[in-house]
Design an enzyme around this catalytic site. Sequence first.
Site, PDB file in Angstrom:
ATOM      1  N   LYS A  22       0.858  -1.202   0.000  1.00  0.00           N
ATOM      2  CA  LYS A  22       0.000   0.000   0.000  1.00  0.00           C
ATOM      3  C   LYS A  22       0.888   1.245   0.000  1.00  0.00           C
ATOM      4  CE  LYS A  22      -1.553   1.600   4.076  1.00  0.00           C
ATOM      5  NZ  LYS A  22      -1.328   3.011   4.409  1.00  0.00           N
ATOM      6  N   ASN A  23       1.905   1.246   0.848  1.00  0.00           N
ATOM      7  CA  ASN A  23       2.703   2.466   1.033  1.00  0.00           C
ATOM      8  C   ASN A  23       3.698   2.713  -0.082  1.00  0.00           C
ATOM      9  OD1 ASN A  23       1.209   2.890   3.262  1.00  0.00           O
ATOM     10  ND2 ASN A  23       2.799   2.385   4.744  1.00  0.00           N
ATOM     11  N   CYS A 115      -4.708  12.301  12.591  1.00  0.00           N
ATOM     12  CA  CYS A 115      -5.433  11.026  12.647  1.00  0.00           C
ATOM     13  C   CYS A 115      -5.175  10.431  14.027  1.00  0.00           C
ATOM     14  CB  CYS A 115      -4.966  10.107  11.536  1.00  0.00           C
ATOM     15  SG  CYS A 115      -3.273   9.642  11.710  1.00  0.00           S
ATOM     16  N   ARG A 120      -0.259  14.894  12.405  1.00  0.00           N
ATOM     17  CA  ARG A 120       0.478  14.487  11.202  1.00  0.00           C
ATOM     18  C   ARG A 120       0.952  15.756  10.475  1.00  0.00           C
ATOM     19  NH1 ARG A 120      -0.874   9.153   9.979  1.00  0.00           N
ATOM     20  NH2 ARG A 120       0.965   9.071   8.681  1.00  0.00           N
ATOM     21  N   PRO A 121       1.980  16.424  11.009  1.00  0.00           N
ATOM     22  CA  PRO A 121       2.427  17.683  10.399  1.00  0.00           C
ATOM     23  C   PRO A 121       3.035  17.456   9.010  1.00  0.00           C
ATOM     24  CG  PRO A 121       4.009  16.934  12.027  1.00  0.00           C
ATOM     25  CD  PRO A 121       2.832  15.996  12.112  1.00  0.00           C
ATOM     26  N   VAL A 122       3.098  18.520   8.236  1.00  0.00           N
ATOM     27  CA  VAL A 122       3.753  18.436   6.917  1.00  0.00           C
ATOM     28  C   VAL A 122       4.815  19.529   6.776  1.00  0.00           C
ATOM     29  CG1 VAL A 122       1.830  17.288   5.718  1.00  0.00           C
ATOM     30  CG2 VAL A 122       1.884  19.812   5.864  1.00  0.00           C
ATOM     31  N   ASP A 308       4.922   0.641  12.032  1.00  0.00           N
ATOM     32  CA  ASP A 308       3.707   0.001  11.519  1.00  0.00           C
ATOM     33  C   ASP A 308       3.565  -1.440  11.981  1.00  0.00           C
ATOM     34  OD1 ASP A 308       3.673   1.710   8.284  1.00  0.00           O
ATOM     35  OD2 ASP A 308       3.183   2.345  10.313  1.00  0.00           O
ATOM     36  N   ARG A 400      -8.796  -0.389   4.645  1.00  0.00           N
ATOM     37  CA  ARG A 400      -7.955   0.690   4.088  1.00  0.00           C
ATOM     38  C   ARG A 400      -6.602   0.142   3.661  1.00  0.00           C
ATOM     39  NH1 ARG A 400      -6.310   5.113   7.707  1.00  0.00           N
ATOM     40  NH2 ARG A 400      -4.966   5.305   5.901  1.00  0.00           N
TER      41      ARG A 400
HETATM   42  C1  EPZ Z   1       4.394   6.917   6.210  1.00  0.00           C
HETATM   43  O1  EPZ Z   1       3.626   7.978   6.739  1.00  0.00           O
HETATM   44  C2  EPZ Z   1       3.473   5.707   6.157  1.00  0.00           C
HETATM   45  N1  EPZ Z   1       2.323   6.010   5.305  1.00  0.00           N
HETATM   46  C3  EPZ Z   1       2.998   5.370   7.567  1.00  0.00           C
HETATM   47  O2  EPZ Z   1       2.234   4.174   7.471  1.00  0.00           O
HETATM   48  C4  EPZ Z   1       4.220   5.080   8.434  1.00  0.00           C
HETATM   49  O3  EPZ Z   1       3.795   4.820   9.752  1.00  0.00           O
HETATM   50  C5  EPZ Z   1       5.147   6.305   8.416  1.00  0.00           C
HETATM   51  O4  EPZ Z   1       5.511   6.623   7.065  1.00  0.00           O
HETATM   52  C6  EPZ Z   1       6.424   6.065   9.196  1.00  0.00           C
HETATM   53  O5  EPZ Z   1       7.102   4.973   8.662  1.00  0.00           O
HETATM   54  C7  EPZ Z   1       2.478   5.943   3.967  1.00  0.00           C
HETATM   55  O6  EPZ Z   1       3.546   5.673   3.447  1.00  0.00           O
HETATM   56  C8  EPZ Z   1       1.242   6.209   3.147  1.00  0.00           C
HETATM   57  P1  EPZ Z   1       6.430  10.285   8.217  1.00  0.00           P
HETATM   58  P2  EPZ Z   1       4.217   9.484   6.696  1.00  0.00           P
HETATM   59  O7  EPZ Z   1       6.347  11.565   7.492  1.00  0.00           O
HETATM   60  O8  EPZ Z   1       5.115   9.649   5.541  1.00  0.00           O
HETATM   61  C9  EPZ Z   1       6.939  13.439  11.654  1.00  0.00           C
HETATM   62  C10 EPZ Z   1       0.359   2.799   7.739  1.00  0.00           C
HETATM   63  O9  EPZ Z   1      -0.108   2.273   8.756  1.00  0.00           O
HETATM   64  N2  EPZ Z   1       6.805  14.452  10.599  1.00  0.00           N
HETATM   65  O10 EPZ Z   1       7.531   9.342   7.879  1.00  0.00           O
HETATM   66  O11 EPZ Z   1       3.069  10.408   6.834  1.00  0.00           O
HETATM   67  C11 EPZ Z   1       5.650  12.657  11.864  1.00  0.00           C
HETATM   68  O12 EPZ Z   1       4.768  13.353  12.724  1.00  0.00           O
HETATM   69  C12 EPZ Z   1       0.832   4.235   7.793  1.00  0.00           C
HETATM   70  O13 EPZ Z   1       0.493   2.238   6.639  1.00  0.00           O
HETATM   71  C13 EPZ Z   1       7.035  15.786  10.902  1.00  0.00           C
HETATM   72  O14 EPZ Z   1       7.341  16.134  12.035  1.00  0.00           O
HETATM   73  O15 EPZ Z   1       5.055   9.513   8.042  1.00  0.00           O
HETATM   74  C14 EPZ Z   1       6.174  11.384  12.471  1.00  0.00           C
HETATM   75  O16 EPZ Z   1       6.397  11.586  13.850  1.00  0.00           O
HETATM   76  C15 EPZ Z   1       0.561   4.891   9.143  1.00  0.00           C
HETATM   77  N3  EPZ Z   1       6.924  16.710   9.912  1.00  0.00           N
HETATM   78  C16 EPZ Z   1       7.513  11.169  11.763  1.00  0.00           C
HETATM   79  O17 EPZ Z   1       7.884  12.450  11.262  1.00  0.00           O
HETATM   80  C17 EPZ Z   1       6.610  16.365   8.627  1.00  0.00           C
HETATM   81  O18 EPZ Z   1       6.548  17.260   7.761  1.00  0.00           O
HETATM   82  C18 EPZ Z   1       7.466  10.188  10.610  1.00  0.00           C
HETATM   83  O19 EPZ Z   1       6.405  10.583   9.779  1.00  0.00           O
HETATM   84  C19 EPZ Z   1       6.368  15.009   8.341  1.00  0.00           C
HETATM   85  C20 EPZ Z   1       6.481  14.065   9.333  1.00  0.00           C
END
Ligand code: EPZ
Length: 421
Positions: A22-23, A115, A120-122, A308, A400
């Site tokens: 999925k990811n 969520c 979930r910051p960006v 995960d 999902r």
């Molecule tokens: C991806 O989410 C996966 N989703 C998540 O899987 C997975 O848990 C996560 O990576 C971590 O491995 C998909 O690939 C669709 P991150 P993503 O940005 O990219 C912080 C599942 O169950 N952060 O790697 O959204 C964030 O809050 C899902 O399949 C910032 O601070 O996660 C987190 O603490 C759930 N600022 C950490 O970084 C940002 O701009 C990692 O988040 C972005 C993230």
Amino acid sequence: MEKLIVHGGAPLRGRVNISGSKNSSLPILAATLLTRDTCTIRRVPDLSDTNYMVRILGELGAEVERASGVVVVKAEKIKSVAPYDLVRKMRASICVLGPLTGRLRKCTVSLPGGCVIGDRPVDLHLKGLEALGAEIQVDGGDIRVNAPKKSFKGASLNLMGKHGSTVLGTDNVMMAAVLAKGTTVIEGAAAEPEVEDLVNFLIKMGAKIEGAGTHRVIIEGVKELHGAEHTVIPDRIEAGTFLCAGAMIGEGITIRRVIPEHLQAVTEALKKCGFVLEIGKESISIAPNPTAKGFDLTTLCYPGFPTDMQAQFCALACIINDVSTITETIFPQRFMHVAEMKRMGADIDLQGATARIRGGAKLKGAPVMASDLRASAALVLAGLVAEGRTEVNRLYHIDRGYEHLDEKLAALGAELERVRD
Ligand code: EPZ
């Protein structure tokens, strides 16, 4: 609404084919926006999340056809606005931000909400795009990006945040940088296999990228990208979830169509507990071990133990006659499953971002509430070993991210049925 009724105690045995990731599918489907040519993506799992991404591509103007696991996309003319009612249902839709920026240089994408696993910051996504010369405004819940040709160019940037690297943030910055003039160096890039899979697809489209699957990615911008075909890698988290199931109950199972190296942190953790694994080229076999020892794990970015798989290991710890701990560093609030497992009699003590599980006592079936995707799968695992009947409500969470999880478990011998609430 649907729920899953699980009758605990049925032994698992046999083999199960793991679906495409999925990811990996989500960002790769988004990457098809980078070219007006036709792209064919194979082994896309049939999930509500991937179906949703297919819908988003269509709403953005792409022609999309889907036949079983194959998605064909032709994004000849695309719109620059991804509205809230599309993005709000799946936060991963943020990964259209990079390709829309790279292709159109100007776009508006709604800010995804948080969520249950936490905020979930960006900010890192936006920091990366700004480093490439994009002007970004966030207002009214929308991200507005303007990257005029004169300012949009390659740059050196670091994407590491306080919780480590960002998977979709790395994807977004890469998908913009591939069409930005000059060289982009991303330090602190996410190294997950799904990021590497996206890079491999981008390279097939004509992108010039080095460092796939490492924390340092170097991109040489090109003028345009062309269509390509790609088969998505297997889903390492679905694979890990089934390994937990096979370790928890039955005579042993074999998962097939996997890339064992993508699961190393999980298989090493299972071996350390005393589970015997047979690792083949594309398969892994596992069986329960009544004398298995507890584990002490911490979730980390790849190649560390994946967040995960945290909830599923909490369920596994319940059947190990020992004390186990797991500390969550990626999403410190990601413990929605704990309260539900305690309803089943699990002995779990949550201290901050560390769960301490004393396993060994029999779980009792109970009605439980699914919350996030992986927590829901963990509740199904707990139901497989619990005495009596477990009802996992809000099954849409599982649909999902797991392709036919209940059918696959039933084929292995689990006794469960999906019922409309
Ligand atoms: C991806 O989410 C996966 N989703 C998540 O899987 C997975 O848990 C996560 O990576 C971590 O491995 C998909 O690939 C669709 P991150 P993503 O940005 O990219 C912080 C599942 O169950 N952060 O790697 O959204 C964030 O809050 C899902 O399949 C910032 O601070 O996660 C987190 O603490 C759930 N600022 C950490 O970084 C940002 O701009 C990692 O988040 C972005 C993230």
